[in-house]
Design a protein around this motif. Structure first.
Motif, PDB file in Angstrom:
ATOM      1  N   MET A  46      36.453 -75.123   7.269  1.00  0.00           N
ATOM      2  CA  MET A  46      37.449 -76.230   7.868  1.00  0.00           C
ATOM      3  C   MET A  46      38.796 -75.817   7.921  1.00  0.00           C
ATOM      4  N   HIS A  47      39.409 -76.515   9.031  1.00  0.00           N
ATOM      5  CA  HIS A  47      40.773 -76.189   9.259  1.00  0.00           C
ATOM      6  C   HIS A  47      41.661 -77.669   9.661  1.00  0.00           C
ATOM      7  N   LEU A  48      42.836 -77.491   9.130  1.00  0.00           N
ATOM      8  CA  LEU A  48      43.545 -78.755   9.239  1.00  0.00           C
ATOM      9  C   LEU A  48      43.991 -78.696  10.864  1.00  0.00           C
ATOM     10  N   VAL A  49      43.907 -79.571  11.744  1.00  0.00           N
ATOM     11  CA  VAL A  49      44.413 -79.767  12.963  1.00  0.00           C
ATOM     12  C   VAL A  49      45.165 -80.794  13.302  1.00  0.00           C
ATOM     13  N   GLN A  50      46.238 -80.558  14.109  1.00  0.00           N
ATOM     14  CA  GLN A  50      47.166 -81.652  14.635  1.00  0.00           C
ATOM     15  C   GLN A  50      46.958 -81.678  15.971  1.00  0.00           C
ATOM     16  N   LEU A  51      46.919 -83.101  16.578  1.00  0.00           N
ATOM     17  CA  LEU A  51      46.712 -83.566  17.807  1.00  0.00           C
ATOM     18  C   LEU A  51      48.004 -84.493  18.186  1.00  0.00           C
ATOM     19  N   ILE A  52      48.643 -83.897  19.310  1.00  0.00           N
ATOM     20  CA  ILE A  52      49.514 -84.898  19.703  1.00  0.00           C
ATOM     21  C   ILE A  52      49.203 -85.543  21.131  1.00  0.00           C
ATOM     22  N   VAL A  53      49.115 -86.963  20.799  1.00  0.00           N
ATOM     23  CA  VAL A  53      48.496 -87.648  22.080  1.00  0.00           C
ATOM     24  C   VAL A  53      49.228 -88.442  22.938  1.00  0.00           C
ATOM     25  N   PRO A  54      49.440 -88.354  23.941  1.00  0.00           N
ATOM     26  CA  PRO A  54      50.100 -89.317  25.033  1.00  0.00           C
ATOM     27  C   PRO A  54      49.618 -90.670  24.700  1.00  0.00           C
ATOM     28  N   ILE A  55      50.530 -91.626  24.636  1.00  0.00           N
ATOM     29  CA  ILE A  55      49.949 -93.122  24.394  1.00  0.00           C
ATOM     30  C   ILE A  55      49.022 -93.598  25.406  1.00  0.00           C
ATOM     31  N   GLU A  56      49.254 -93.236  26.551  1.00  0.00           N
ATOM     32  CA  GLU A  56      48.442 -94.091  27.470  1.00  0.00           C
ATOM     33  C   GLU A  56      46.683 -93.509  27.303  1.00  0.00           C
ATOM     34  N   SER A  57      46.399 -92.336  26.636  1.00  0.00           N
ATOM     35  CA  SER A  57      45.129 -91.907  26.419  1.00  0.00           C
ATOM     36  C   SER A  57      44.749 -91.903  25.161  1.00  0.00           C
ATOM     37  N   ALA A  58      45.677 -92.571  24.168  1.00  0.00           N
ATOM     38  CA  ALA A  58      45.193 -92.731  22.751  1.00  0.00           C
ATOM     39  C   ALA A  58      43.992 -93.349  22.309  1.00  0.00           C
ATOM     40  N   HIS A  59      43.716 -94.534  23.095  1.00  0.00           N
ATOM     41  CA  HIS A  59      42.647 -95.320  22.942  1.00  0.00           C
ATOM     42  C   HIS A  59      41.456 -94.421  23.311  1.00  0.00           C
TER      43      HIS A  59
END
Lengths: 836, 70
Positions: A46-59
């Motif tokens: 397993m690895h720890l991932v970080q996602l940076i999501v723009p607000i309009e595509s969050a949902h």
């Protein structure tokens, strides 16, 4: 020793250090040997991932990730209360909608309308549309219900009134008839139309006597239980100056206020005077009696009755129309209910997850962190891309891997077959990240040990048939909701399948078919000493042929020496199997931590491995040596001569050597590990200070939550821990080996029970030569076998096999203090939903 | 002799079973190793049980003594 700054500047040295660190990590993970990777042996990387999501595509992103179901999101807003979070209002809206759906569900079940399990799949509906629709449906339903109630109230009141009119009318009619009869008796020439109430003996005044004496009356209905109390209280309050007549109604009437059907009595109270009237009225109110007006006039009575009947039939039609309308409404809801439910649920979970993401200062993007298995990286990246495209956002989501020292969750990729076995292991404790998984061996050893305790191929066949039936109906059962017990049996169907197959095998070896032996593999090895078989009951048979080739010789069953032989066989078998499994456990610990398995192997095998060897040697040579004696005196007086207990040459020397080795093994178990760990810790810390510097720019969050458990190293703590471990192992070696004797105990119990049922029920019934007794006997035999042997013994053997695995096998190597991987997945949510 | 012969039979059955497992469900090297481990464990367990029962009966110290038939 070069200084810090020197090493930092030297790139080659740095590379060497990094490589050494990686090697050490790999060694720590895989123990000593580098065996090729095996499925299920270690948990997924397993690895720890970080996602940076723009607000309009969050949902949309979260929705697609939920479909894949392979990320476990970390809650980055743990300090915030539920009301401070970004999407709290959305969750409240979802909560409202859930409440409305539950209301609809209640109404539907009250009206007896079942909702269809598979609803018509319409196009994806938006949350706002659904909310509006649910709102208007709810308002409509409430209105319909209120109207219905009002109408029902009116209807039941009118019904009661009609009954009062009818019954009280009968009172008065009877009274008139008897009054006129009496009148005719007493004064036959009085005109027939002057009628008085028959209850008055005073018939001197001819005309309307009630007007003269001012007799009033009250009519109404009183509930049957309270009728006597009512009558008594009225009698007491009015000092007996009233007359009460009651008639019980045969059918129960619907009470207007409560809406329930109650048994009631119609009563008429006659009184004189206003004060009595008020008293009676108050008492009626206290008893919640429904009073209705009543006229004496016969003509008016009939008129009232027809009027009331007319109104009743009108009301009835109105009520029915109302109910029909409600019915259609509820049916419409019922069709779509499942789909709505799912949509609301899904949205709620998506908003929960969105609440866990931390919002960036500029409010333009959300940051998510989570664990995910390494093999799923491609899938996740595809989903992120798809979400970015679908939501037509200008920026794509950024996907980064973080480096952290935290312990990842444990994730085993199981299929429906291995899932139940892994569940057995997980029930004891979830495996630590990437430690050796006992589940691999449990798949075979668990059903095998069960079968050793269950051993009867007749019962095994019954179990097999039952399991095959359940497996053949797999698809049907997995969709249904089953009861608790059936759910457990269904979940463990593959375990039971293997258990039954192994039971058939061990049944053939123990040679028991519902406790009856068969000579399936050739003739029995024993025969009488001479043709007359005269001493078969005193000295016994003799071995004339080769050993029976597969399993226990059929001649043993029913003999006097059966139990001593079988007990000796099964006890020794238990010890041998136990030592083998414990050795397997110790060898698995090799894969977790190198050095501790060698002294453990020496200790266990020096004592109990030696015992196993003695058992096999005694069988092979057929000597009469007493093994108890050998083992005990090996400790008490190791230098003594063995005499007749000698099984092989130089036995005394061998025993002395083994004893010595075992004694050395104990401090070997205790001392090295703490010191080695201490040295490791020191070197790791030296390297780590370098690692700190160049990892700085890699991870944003990794630093903040660095675990401090490998910073501190209490030597005394580790030492005491190791001491406990050593003592546990040494004492446990004896107790665990003895614990395996339950294999003998349960298999003895099983065969004895089975023999009793066979001999004392079936054979007894057969002996009477009567068909009815035979049939009764067969039925009792079947029920006893199914209930006691197939259900109770199965559970019992299952439990003990479980205990042997959890305690005796796993305490040799298993740590089991990890935590399970719980990804955000819609499929899992649905399962949880159904089970709750 | 019967002991060694039957042991050989068990070994052959084990090899045949592993080959069958490899042919029927070939799902990559790590899964194959798992299947092989399971088959070998099962074969070893079954052989051990048979061998124990066989060895115990090879040189018996007690013989069947029939009970009085009533």
């Amino acid at each position: 020793m070069s200084t810090l700054s020197d090493t930092y500047k030297d790139p080659i040295n740095l590379e060497v250090l990094r490589r050494r660190q990686r090697m050490r990590q790999k060694m720590a993970k895989h123990g000593g040997g580098c065996i090729p990777p095996m499925d299920l042996f270690r948990s997924e990387a397993m690895h720890l991932v970080q996602l940076i999501v723009p607000i309009e595509s969050a949902h949309l992103t979260v929705s697609y990730l939920g479909d894949i179901g392979l990320i476990q999101f970390k809650d980055l807003n743990a300090e915030k209360s539920p009301f401070q979070r970004t999407y709290a209002s959305q969750i409240k809206r979802c909560g409202e909608m859930t409440r409305k759906l539950r209301f609809f569900n209640d109404q539907m079940s009250k009206a007896g309308i079942t909702r269809s399990s598979k609803s018509v799949a319409r196009a994806d509906m938006h949350l706002e549309d659904l909310e509006a629709k649910l709102g208007e449906l709810e308002a409509e339903l409430i209105e319909v219900n209120a109207n219905n109630e009002k109408l029902q109230h009116g209807y039941s009141e009118l019904t009661e009134y009609k009954l009062v009119l009818q019954k009280a009318g009968e009172f008065f009619k009877d009274a008139q008839i008897s009054a006129s009869a009496r009148q005719k008796e007493i004064s036959p020439d009085l005109p027939a139309e002057s009628l008085a109430t028959p209850l008055l003996k005073d018939h001197e005044s001819s005309h309307d006597l009630s007007k003269q004496v001012r007799l009033g009356f009250v009519t109404g209905l009183v509930p049957k239980e309270k009728a006597m109390a009512f009558e008594r209280i009225i009698f007491r309050a009015t000092r007996g100056n009233v007359l009460l007549r009651q008639v019980a109604l045969e059918e129960a009437v619907v009470d207007p206020t409560s809406g329930q059907k109650v048994q009631k009595n119609i009563f008429v109270v006659f009184f004189s005077g206003e004060r009595l009237k008020s008293k009676i009225v108050k008492i009626s109110e206290a008893f919640a009696v429904n009073r209705y007006p009543f006229t004496e006039d016969m003509g008016k009575q009939t008129q009232m009755i027809t009027e009331v009947s007319g109104r009743l039939s009108e009301l009835k039609m109105t009520i029915e129309a109302g109910l029909q309308h409600r019915g259609t409404l509820l049916r419409r809801i019922g069709e779509q209910y499942e789909q709505w439910n799912q949509v609301v649920h899904k949205e709620k979970s998506i908003y929960h997850i969105l609440n866990m993401l931390s919002i960036d200062v500029t409010k333009k993007c959300l940051v998510a962190e989570g664990w995910s298995p390494k093999y799923a990286t491609k899938k996740i990246q595809n989903a992120l891309q798809q979400a970015a495209i679908d939501s037509s956002s200008q920026v794509g989501t950024i996907f980064r891997v973080l480096h952290t020292k935290k312990l990842p969750p444990t994730y085993f990729r199981t299929n429906k077959f291995t899932e139940s076995f892994q569940a057995i292991v997980d029930a004891y404790g979830v495996a630590k990240y990437q430690e050796a998984n006992p589940g691999v061996f449990t798949v075979v050893t668990f059903p095998f040990l069960f079968a050793v305790m269950f051993g009867d191929w007749g019962h095994g066949i019954c179990l097999l048939l039952a399991t095959l039936y359940i497996i053949s109906k797999e698809k049907k059962f997995s969709g249904q909701k089953l009861g608790d017990i059936m759910e457990m049996a269904f979940g463990g169907r593959y375990v039971i399948l293997l258990m039954s197959i192994f039971s058939i095998y061990t049944g053939l070896i123990y040679n028991e078919f519902f406790s009856v032996p068969f000579a399936l593999f050739g003739p029995s090895a024993y025969a009488c000493r001479d043709a007359s078989c005269s001493d078969s009951t005193t000295v016994g048979l003799v071995k004339v042929r080769d050993t029976y080739p597969f399993g226990v010789d059929p001649s043993w069953h029913g003999t006097r020496s059966e139990l001593p032989f079988l007990n000796s066989l099964k006890m020794k078998m238990s010890i041998l199997l136990g030592v083998a499994q414990m050795n397997l456990g110790i060898m698995l610990s090799f894969f977790n931590a190198l050095f501790q398995f060698i002294p453990q192997m020496i200790f266990l095998n020096g004592l109990f491995g030696y015992l196993s060897l003695l058992i096999v040697a005694k069988w092979y040579t057929g000597s009469k040596a007493d093994l108890y004696h050998i083992m005990i005196y090996m400790f008490l007086s190791p230098t003594d001569d063995l005499g007749e207990n000698q099984l092989f040459e130089n036995q005394k020397t061998v025993q002395l050597v083994l004893l010595l080795l075992s004694l050395i093994a104990v401090p070997w178990m205790l001392l090295p590990k703490p010191y080695i760990l201490k040295a490791r810790h020191k070197t790791r810390h030296q390297d780590e200070s370098y690692a700190l510097l160049d990892d700085n720019d890699d991870s944003l969050h990794g630093e903040a939550d660095r675990d401090s458990d490998d910073q501190e190293f209490e030597f005394s703590e580790v030492f005491v821990h190791q001491l406990i471990h050593t003592i546990e192992f040494v004492l446990g070696a004896v107790s665990n080996t003895a614990s395996y004797l339950r294999l003998w105990a349960l298999s003895l119990a099983h065969s004895e029970l089975s023999a009793v049922f066979y001999e004392k029920v079936l054979l007894l019934a057969w002996g009477y030569n009567n068909v009815i007794i035979l049939i009764v006997g067969i039925i009792v035999f079947i029920f006893a076998t199914a209930g006691v042997l197939l259900v109770m013994e199965t559970l019992s053997a299952f439990l003990h096999a479980l205990r042997l695995h959890w305690v005796e096998f796993q305490n040799k190597f298993y740590e089991g203090d990890g935590y399970k991987f719980r990804p955000f997945s819609f499929a899992l949510l649905n399962n949880e939903d159904e089970s709750s | 002799m019967g002991f060694l012969l039957t042991t050989l039979v068990f070994v052959v059955i084990g090899i045949v079973a592993s080959l069958c497992a490899r042919i029927c469900c070939n799902k990559g090297p790590s899964a194959n190793l798992l299947h092989l481990t399971l088959v070998i464990t099962a074969t070893v367990c079954c052989w051990m049980m048979w061998a124990i029962v066989y060895l115990a009966q090879m040189n018996p110290l007690i013989v069947p003594i029939l009970s009085e038939s009533e």
